[in-house]
Design an enzyme around this catalytic site. Structure first.
Site, PDB file in Angstrom:
ATOM      1  CD  GLU A 162       3.247  -0.493   7.112  1.00 14.14           C
ATOM      2  OE1 GLU A 162       2.633   0.523   6.466  1.00 14.14           O
ATOM      3  OE2 GLU A 162       2.447  -1.308   7.856  1.00 14.14           O
ATOM      4  CG  HIS A 207      -0.341   0.000   2.483  1.00 17.71           C
ATOM      5  ND1 HIS A 207      -0.211  -1.320   3.286  1.00 17.71           N
ATOM      6  CD2 HIS A 207       0.069   1.208   3.341  1.00 17.71           C
ATOM      7  CE1 HIS A 207       0.284  -0.830   4.405  1.00 17.71           C
ATOM      8  NE2 HIS A 207       0.422   0.474   4.736  1.00 17.71           N
ATOM      9  CG  HIS A 218       3.801   4.446   5.361  1.00 15.99           C
ATOM     10  ND1 HIS A 218       2.775   4.991   6.477  1.00 15.99           N
ATOM     11  CD2 HIS A 218       3.230   3.364   5.324  1.00 15.99           C
ATOM     12  CE1 HIS A 218       1.881   4.158   6.578  1.00 15.99           C
ATOM     13  NE2 HIS A 218       2.095   3.063   5.886  1.00 15.99           N
TER      14      HIS A 218
HETATM   15  C1  LIG Z   1      -2.208   0.361  11.452  1.00 19.01           C
HETATM   16  C2  LIG Z   1      -0.814   0.134  10.812  1.00 19.01           C
HETATM   17  C3  LIG Z   1      -0.618   0.770   9.551  1.00 19.01           C
HETATM   18  C4  LIG Z   1      -0.443  -0.333   8.656  1.00 19.01           C
HETATM   19  O1  LIG Z   1      -0.061  -0.016   7.412  1.00 19.01           O
HETATM   20  O2  LIG Z   1      -0.488  -1.402   9.044  1.00 19.01           O
HETATM   21  C5  LIG Z   1       0.351   1.645   9.541  1.00 19.01           C
HETATM   22  O3  LIG Z   1       0.870   2.107   8.489  1.00 19.01           O
HETATM   23  S1  LIG Z   1       0.668   2.773  10.874  1.00 19.01           S
HETATM   24  C6  LIG Z   1       1.370   4.480  10.297  1.00 19.01           C
HETATM   25  C7  LIG Z   1       1.704   5.075  11.364  1.00 19.01           C
HETATM   26  N1  LIG Z   1       2.922   4.764  12.028  1.00 19.01           N
HETATM   27  C8  LIG Z   1       4.241   5.060  11.823  1.00 19.01           C
HETATM   28  O4  LIG Z   1       4.267   5.826  10.784  1.00 19.01           O
HETATM   29  C9  LIG Z   1       5.263   4.614  12.446  1.00 19.01           C
HETATM   30  C10 LIG Z   1       6.641   4.669  12.125  1.00 19.01           C
HETATM   31  N2  LIG Z   1       6.865   6.438  11.920  1.00 19.01           N
HETATM   32  C11 LIG Z   1       7.505   6.975  13.083  1.00 19.01           C
HETATM   33  O5  LIG Z   1       7.882   6.312  13.993  1.00 19.01           O
HETATM   34  C12 LIG Z   1       7.539   8.653  12.824  1.00 19.01           C
HETATM   35  O6  LIG Z   1       6.551   8.941  12.109  1.00 19.01           O
HETATM   36  C13 LIG Z   1       9.019   9.138  12.439  1.00 19.01           C
HETATM   37  C14 LIG Z   1       9.930   8.616  13.278  1.00 19.01           C
HETATM   38  C15 LIG Z   1       9.163   8.543  10.969  1.00 19.01           C
HETATM   39  C16 LIG Z   1       8.845  10.632  12.439  1.00 19.01           C
HETATM   40  O7  LIG Z   1       8.545  10.989  13.444  1.00 19.01           O
HETATM   41  P1  LIG Z   1       8.274  12.556  13.647  1.00 19.01           P
HETATM   42  O8  LIG Z   1       7.656  13.226  12.317  1.00 19.01           O
HETATM   43  O9  LIG Z   1       7.517  12.759  15.011  1.00 19.01           O
HETATM   44  O10 LIG Z   1       9.839  12.746  13.838  1.00 19.01           O
HETATM   45  P2  LIG Z   1      10.858  14.031  13.298  1.00 19.01           P
HETATM   46  O11 LIG Z   1      10.031  15.368  13.415  1.00 19.01           O
HETATM   47  O12 LIG Z   1      12.013  13.881  14.170  1.00 19.01           O
HETATM   48  O13 LIG Z   1      10.980  13.531  11.866  1.00 19.01           O
HETATM   49  C17 LIG Z   1      12.479  12.969  11.666  1.00 19.01           C
HETATM   50  C18 LIG Z   1      12.755  13.692  10.154  1.00 19.01           C
HETATM   51  O14 LIG Z   1      11.750  12.452   9.435  1.00 19.01           O
HETATM   52  C19 LIG Z   1      11.078  13.423   8.706  1.00 19.01           C
HETATM   53  N3  LIG Z   1       9.845  12.705   8.447  1.00 19.01           N
HETATM   54  C20 LIG Z   1       9.015  12.475   9.292  1.00 19.01           C
HETATM   55  N4  LIG Z   1       7.942  11.706   8.612  1.00 19.01           N
HETATM   56  C21 LIG Z   1       8.301  11.458   7.466  1.00 19.01           C
HETATM   57  C22 LIG Z   1       7.792  10.706   6.581  1.00 19.01           C
HETATM   58  N5  LIG Z   1       6.522  10.024   6.584  1.00 19.01           N
HETATM   59  N6  LIG Z   1       8.316  10.719   5.320  1.00 19.01           N
HETATM   60  C23 LIG Z   1       9.257  11.336   5.217  1.00 19.01           C
HETATM   61  N7  LIG Z   1      10.111  11.991   6.195  1.00 19.01           N
HETATM   62  C24 LIG Z   1       9.473  11.987   7.432  1.00 19.01           C
HETATM   63  C25 LIG Z   1      11.044  14.508   9.216  1.00 19.01           C
HETATM   64  O15 LIG Z   1      10.506  15.660   8.531  1.00 19.01           O
HETATM   65  C26 LIG Z   1      12.493  14.875   9.921  1.00 19.01           C
HETATM   66  O16 LIG Z   1      13.022  15.147   8.935  1.00 19.01           O
HETATM   67  P3  LIG Z   1      13.953  16.567   9.029  1.00 19.01           P
HETATM   68  O17 LIG Z   1      14.720  16.910   7.800  1.00 19.01           O
HETATM   69  O18 LIG Z   1      15.173  16.145  10.389  1.00 19.01           O
HETATM   70  O19 LIG Z   1      13.046  17.660   9.268  1.00 19.01           O
HETATM   71 CO   LIG Z   2       0.942   1.295   6.541  1.00 17.98          CO
END
Ligand SMILES: CC[C@H](C(=O)O)C(=O)SCCNC(=O)CCNC(=O)[C@H](O)C(C)(C)COP(=O)(O)OP(=O)(O)OC[C@H]1O[C@@H](n2cnc3c(N)ncnc32)[C@H](O)[C@@H]1OP(=O)(O)O
Ligand SMILES: [Co+2]
Length: 134
Positions: A130, A7, A79
């Site tokens: 993912e 997905h 993602h």
């Molecule tokens: C029900 C489950 C379902 C499934 O398919 O089964 C799901 O998909 S659940 C989806 C939701 N869960 C997750 O996304 C878990 C993994 N994600 C995380 O742990 C966080 O989202 C994380 C760590 C990737 C980012 O968290 P956060 O934005 O709070 O942290 P930062 O601001 O420190 O980000 C660090 C850095 O990464 C960039 N960033 C954040 N999110 C994304 C993204 N989705 N794609 C690309 N880049 C991302 C953010 O801009 C920061 O970059 P920087 O240059 O340092 O500003």
């Molecule tokens: Co997902």
């Protein structure tokens, strides 16, 4: 190692409105909202002939997608999910090659009842990946 694209996930500020857009404007088959408290999101799946879309909206105070929506208030691609046959073998191979696995590193059960893991976006050209074991 990675297989089919399972997905593409899109974070949205308004789940109902986004689901209606895909259903009514794009004529897609849209599922019902599915709360996933373990993951801090509510998801809506959209079945396509060759893959799925996963609309995501924050659920609860510490949703992992809250920061993303603050930075992208209109929403955006969040993602992509690839299928793998053996998620622990995939994880161990990725870690051995220096990729960062998010969270505890242990798979959690995702929206399809299968184990999932996430890889840091900074390790894959700014794309949150993912993995889902099928
Ligand atoms: C029900 C489950 C379902 C499934 O398919 O089964 C799901 O998909 S659940 C989806 C939701 N869960 C997750 O996304 C878990 C993994 N994600 C995380 O742990 C966080 O989202 C994380 C760590 C990737 C980012 O968290 P956060 O934005 O709070 O942290 P930062 O601001 O420190 O980000 C660090 C850095 O990464 C960039 N960033 C954040 N999110 C994304 C993204 N989705 N794609 C690309 N880049 C991302 C953010 O801009 C920061 O970059 P920087 O240059 O340092 O500003
Ligand atoms: Co997902």
């Amino acid at each position: 190692m990675i297989g089919r694209l399972n997905h593409v996930a899109i974070a949205v500020p308004d789940l109902e409105a986004a689901a209606a857009r895909y259903r009514d404007v794009l004529g897609a088959r849209v599922g019902a909202p599915q709360p996933e408290p373990e993951h801090g999101v509510t998801v809506v799946f959209i079945e396509l002939p060759n893959t799925k879309l996963e609309l995501l909206h924050p659920l609860g105070e510490d949703s992992p997608i809250k920061g993303f929506l603050e930075k992208n208030p209109a929403g955006g691609i969040h993602h992509i999910c690839f299928e793998v046959e053996d998620i622990l073998a995939a994880r161990d191979r990725l870690v051995a090659q220096g990729a960062r696995v998010l969270g505890s590193g242990e798979p959690k059960i995702g929206a399809h009842g299968k184990p999932v893991l996430f890889l840091h976006p900074k390790d894959f050209n700014g794309t949150l990946i993912e993995l889902e074991e099928v």
